[in-house]
Motif scaffolding. Structure first.
Motif, PDB file in Angstrom:
ATOM      1  N   TRP A  12      29.946 -31.482 -30.765  1.00  5.83           N
ATOM      2  CA  TRP A  12      29.901 -32.937 -30.980  1.00  5.83           C
ATOM      3  C   TRP A  12      28.486 -33.499 -30.898  1.00  5.83           C
ATOM      4  O   TRP A  12      28.315 -34.710 -30.835  1.00  5.83           O
ATOM      5  N   SER A  13      27.467 -32.615 -30.921  1.00  3.57           N
ATOM      6  CA  SER A  13      26.109 -33.134 -30.770  1.00  3.57           C
ATOM      7  C   SER A  13      25.410 -33.377 -32.105  1.00  3.57           C
ATOM      8  O   SER A  13      24.200 -33.566 -32.155  1.00  3.57           O
ATOM      9  N   GLY A  14      26.143 -33.370 -33.203  1.00  2.00           N
ATOM     10  CA  GLY A  14      25.572 -33.705 -34.494  1.00  2.00           C
ATOM     11  C   GLY A  14      25.038 -32.511 -35.240  1.00  2.00           C
ATOM     12  O   GLY A  14      24.956 -31.402 -34.703  1.00  2.00           O
ATOM     13  N   GLY A  15      24.688 -32.730 -36.501  1.00  6.30           N
ATOM     14  CA  GLY A  15      24.139 -31.658 -37.317  1.00  6.30           C
ATOM     15  C   GLY A  15      25.177 -30.701 -37.856  1.00  6.30           C
ATOM     16  O   GLY A  15      24.825 -29.716 -38.489  1.00  6.30           O
ATOM     17  N   ARG A  16      26.443 -30.989 -37.628  1.00  5.16           N
ATOM     18  CA  ARG A  16      27.510 -30.122 -38.139  1.00  5.16           C
ATOM     19  C   ARG A  16      28.821 -30.903 -38.151  1.00  5.16           C
ATOM     20  O   ARG A  16      28.929 -31.968 -37.556  1.00  5.16           O
ATOM     21  N   SER A  22      35.239 -30.702 -44.585  1.00  3.72           N
ATOM     22  CA  SER A  22      34.433 -31.742 -45.234  1.00  3.72           C
ATOM     23  C   SER A  22      35.002 -33.103 -44.863  1.00  3.72           C
ATOM     24  O   SER A  22      36.177 -33.211 -44.489  1.00  3.72           O
ATOM     25  N   TYR A  23      34.185 -34.168 -44.989  1.00  4.23           N
ATOM     26  CA  TYR A  23      34.670 -35.479 -44.558  1.00  4.23           C
ATOM     27  C   TYR A  23      35.869 -35.914 -45.406  1.00  4.23           C
ATOM     28  O   TYR A  23      36.781 -36.566 -44.908  1.00  4.23           O
ATOM     29  N   GLY A  24      35.862 -35.535 -46.700  1.00  9.43           N
ATOM     30  CA  GLY A  24      36.958 -35.943 -47.580  1.00  9.43           C
ATOM     31  C   GLY A  24      38.293 -35.378 -47.130  1.00  9.43           C
ATOM     32  O   GLY A  24      39.311 -36.073 -47.105  1.00  9.43           O
TER      33      GLY A  24
ATOM     34  N   ASP B  12      24.403 -31.907 -44.993  1.00 13.36           N
ATOM     35  CA  ASP B  12      24.531 -33.305 -45.421  1.00 13.36           C
ATOM     36  C   ASP B  12      26.019 -33.659 -45.365  1.00 13.36           C
ATOM     37  O   ASP B  12      26.812 -33.137 -46.157  1.00 13.36           O
ATOM     38  N   PRO B  13      26.429 -34.513 -44.403  1.00 12.78           N
ATOM     39  CA  PRO B  13      27.870 -34.768 -44.214  1.00 12.78           C
ATOM     40  C   PRO B  13      28.561 -35.333 -45.446  1.00 12.78           C
ATOM     41  O   PRO B  13      29.774 -35.199 -45.578  1.00 12.78           O
ATOM     42  N   THR B  14      27.835 -35.967 -46.359  1.00 15.21           N
ATOM     43  CA  THR B  14      28.508 -36.571 -47.515  1.00 15.21           C
ATOM     44  C   THR B  14      28.887 -35.556 -48.578  1.00 15.21           C
ATOM     45  O   THR B  14      29.786 -35.802 -49.375  1.00 15.21           O
TER      46      THR B  14
END
Lengths: 253, 117
Positions: A12-16, A22-24, B12-14
């Motif tokens: 949870w510290s970012g960068g991944r 994927s966000y979708g 890149d999260p997007t």
């Protein structure tokens, strides 16, 4: 390898992506969860209203009986059963007495045969959808096209079945505020919940057609991955999953 | 398929998408057969068991079994991370609990109507 990997302590510290998706795809899952809440509230409402009425009395007609001729002198199937107190405002109707029609088998008592067929159509279109997803994972563009076409045909077949079922139900006198089978809630809830589900199926078919066109134009081949197929697949399987519960609540319970 | 081996260079999260994994079609056809068999079983139980709460709860349990096969195999939930599984599955377990509670509650409303009439 040490430069390219990040250990699980840093989830949870970012960068991944914390969920490794994927966000979708994550958003599709969250949307489906919220949609599941909507359907659950409709089905919970249905179950509660259903069981606030007494159950119908025991009554049996042999399967494949020609009910059209059997009740001819009493003025018809619905009239005869109303006279015998099987259909009444005072208790919920039995689904096998209401949904006993089948196309091209007019007047034959075939309880729940048609909805079972609809269930199989939707399960089968789910299989072809997941085969399209599997083909997408192998980047096999031609196979994706083939299985997407099968899935779309399945979707239209299901929608056609539902249109036929609604037409039959409306012809028998079911409306949003009354029906000849029992309390008015019965038909109102039927139209509300199967309509809501049918609209989801329709949206799914539209999404599938968009995906099919994109795939045929080579959009995903250019992009390098076929994740769009997986995301639409999630939605399509969800529609199938909801039908499992609509089937359970409306036709079995 | 350890999660530590995922490449997060130039993340890149997007646009980032994990490498697609293929798990073959054998499990899919097996699930199709299981779903069909449970559907047929539903119909058989409908005509053999007397109507009532035990039958309803049987149908809901069979429905949940079918839903679990769809979610885990068709929607590939088996291959997702535990935290994603919990995010989606845990709320639904509470909803199923609510469905059962409301059926029992409605049976009581029916009893109240009977007493008041």
């Amino acid at each position: 390898m040490s430069e390219t990997t990040i250990s699980t302590e840093k989830t949870w510290s970012g960068g991944r992506s914390p969920f490794n998706v994927s966000y979708g795809k994550l958003m599709m899952w969250i949307f489906l969860l919220s949609d599941a809440f909507t359907f659950s509230s409709l089905l919970v409402g249905y179950g509660a209203i259903r069981y606030s009425y007494p159950s119908p009395p025991e009554f049996e007609i042999p399967v494949f009986e020609d009910v059209h001729h059997m009740f001819e002198e009493q003025g018809g199937f619905i009239e005869a059963l109303t006279e015998q107190g099987i259909f009444s405002e005072g208790h919920w109707p039995s689904p096998d007495m209401v949904f006993n029609h089948f196309p091209f088998a007019h007047g034959i008592h075939l309880p729940l045969f048609f909805v079972s067929l609809m269930t199989f159509i939707l399960i089968f279109s789910s299989v072809t959808m997941v085969l399209a997803v599997e083909a997408g994972q192998r980047k096999a563009r031609g196979e994706v096209t083939k299985y997407m076409i099968y899935t779309i045909i399945g979707g239209f077949a299901f929608l056609g079945c539902q249109a036929w079922e609604w037409t039959q139900f409306i012809h028998e006198g079911a409306t949003l505020n009354g029906n000849p089978f029992g309390p008015w809630h019965f038909a109102a809830l039927f139209f509300l919940v199967t309509g809501f589900h049918g609209f989801h199926v329709f949206s799914g078919v539209v999404l599938n057609i968009v995906i099919l066109i994109n795939n045929m134009m080579g959009t995903y081949e250019k992009r390098g991955h076929y994740e769009m197929i997986e995301k639409t697949g999630l939605y399509w399987h969800f529609v199938d999953l909801v039908w499992v519960f609509v089937f359970t609540f409306f036709y079995l319970i | 398929m350890g999660h530590n081996q995922i490449n997060y260079d130039n993340y890149d999260p997007t646009t980032w998408v994990p490498e697609a994994e293929n798990h073959g079609t054998k499990a899919l056809w097996k699930t199709f057969i299981i779903l069909s068999v449970i559907t047929v079983l539903d119909i058989i139980l409908y005509f053999t068991i007397d109507p009532g709460m035990p039958r309803n709860i049987t149908f809901i349990i069979l429905g949940v079994v079918k839903a679990a096969f769809i979610v885990y195999v068709f929607m590939h939930m088996t291959y997702e991370k535990g935290s994603l599984k919990n995010t989606i599955i845990l709320p639904m377990i509470f909803v199923i609990y609510l469905i059962m509670l409301m059926l029992i509650e409605a049976d009581f409303w029916n009893y109240l109507n009977y007493l008041l009439d």
